[in-house]
Design a protein around this motif. Structure first.
Motif: not given
Length: 343
Positions: A54-80
């Motif tokens: 399971v791919r998981w990250h500890e963090g809060d949805i009010r953390d915009a920087q975290l969310l941006d990084s998650l979306f960007e990492q998924a894109r870089r991994d080839g599975a946006p």
């Protein structure tokens, strides 16, 4: 193209069961959870059940920087990320009355932060964990999706507000989709007894209170009200197996991928069960006695509420299949094997 789904609050009670169903269906989920009412141990157990990491990250949805990084990492991994399944939120009615600002900040503001991050990442689909509490006092039963919305507490207000925000968000952008799932009363656990509901402190819902009494953690069950106009004077609710509810989210993502726009669906069985009927069914299935006492009605409690799930049956191709007996059996399997939850 391979895609991912982002599950906010994926380590929670409903989120973890839904995560397992997505893994079984071949999806690539990514979990973000602040573990405010859950534990990383849940995700480790899901991995064992699924036989997959399971791919998981500890963090809060009010953390915009975290969310941006998650979306960007998924894109870089080839599975946006193709769709977000949004569970993250505070959910205790009583606490919402006592701490309304916490609820509006977490549930409403957090959802806005999430939607803005989705916009930046060009993610146009979301499945939202809503609630039947948006309906309030019934004008008629069963509740249909066209029933007027009149939530009676801040928790319900936050769910209704997010639904409204999602409707406006869909209207403002072409191709956007928001599927709002209005839950009734999910109970039970995965049949393996490996994952289940583990409330911290005093349970806010009936069923974990029943199981904690049965396992010896509490002396007796308090039943609020015995003079309602129901089959036996106790409140009637639409209890739904959490695994059936989880399957509903897989169906909702499939629907979102094919149908743009805003829509709401009730997820329930369409059948009401009283408090005493649930207690007696639990006793019959498990062989455990559940001592109880009657107390006065609580302000704001409804005599009865149950769903008309026909829209979900027809449009999502979803139907609740598990019985109240199944809910009691699986819930007891979890509680008896994990008397202290994930501790």
């Amino acid at each position: 193209m391979t895609t991912s789904i982002l599950i906010t609050g994926g380590a929670g009670y409903i989120g973890s069961h839904t995560l397992l169903e997505f893994l079984a269906a071949g999806y690539r989920p990514i979990v973000v959870d602040n573990f405010g009412n859950s534990s990383p141990e849940v995700l480790r157990r899901v991995e064992k059940l699924a036989g997959a990491p399971v791919r998981w990250h500890e963090g809060d949805i009010r953390d915009a920087q975290l969310l941006d990084s998650l979306f960007e990492q998924a894109r870089r991994d080839g599975a946006p990320v193709d769709c977000v399944v949004h569970f993250a939120g505070l959910k205790a009615v009583g606490d919402s009355v006592a701490e309304p600002l916490e609820y509006y900040d977490n549930n409403v503001h957090g959802s806005i932060v999430l939607l803005k991050a989705m916009d930046r990442a060009q993610v146009k689909r979301i499945v939202f964990s809503s609630s039947a509490t948006v309906y309030g006092e019934p004008v008629s039963l069963p509740y249909t999706e066209s029933h007027r919305l009149a939530p009676a507490n801040p928790y319900g207000q936050t769910k209704a507000m997010v639904e409204t925000i999602l409707a406006d968000w869909c209207q403002a952008g072409a191709g956007r989709t928001a599927v709002n799932l209005r839950y009734f009363n999910p109970i039970g656990a995965h049949p393996s007894g490996t994952i289940g509901e583990a409330p911290r402190g005093r349970p806010n819902n009936l069923f974990p209170y029943i199981t904690q009494v049965a396992v010896g953690k509490r002396e007796k069950l308090s039943i609020f009200g015995r003079d309602y106009p129901t089959v036996d004077g106790t409140g009637v609710r639409d209890y739904l197996h959490v695994s059936d509810l989880a399957v509903g989210h897989v169906k909702a993502v499939e629907y979102a991928q094919a149908t743009p726009g805003w829509v709401a669906f009730n997820l329930g069985t369409g059948r009401g069960t009283s408090v005493l009927e649930l207690v007696h069914t639990f006793e019959a299935v498990t062989g455990k006695k559940v001592p109880y006492e009657f107390l006065d009605r609580r302000p704001g409690d409804l005599a009865g509420m149950w769903a008309d799930p026909s829209a979900a049956n027809e449009k999502l191709g979803w139907r609740a299949t598990r019985t109240v007996e199944d809910m009691c059996r699986d819930g007891w399997c979890w509680q008896s094997g994990n008397p202290d939850g994930y501790v």
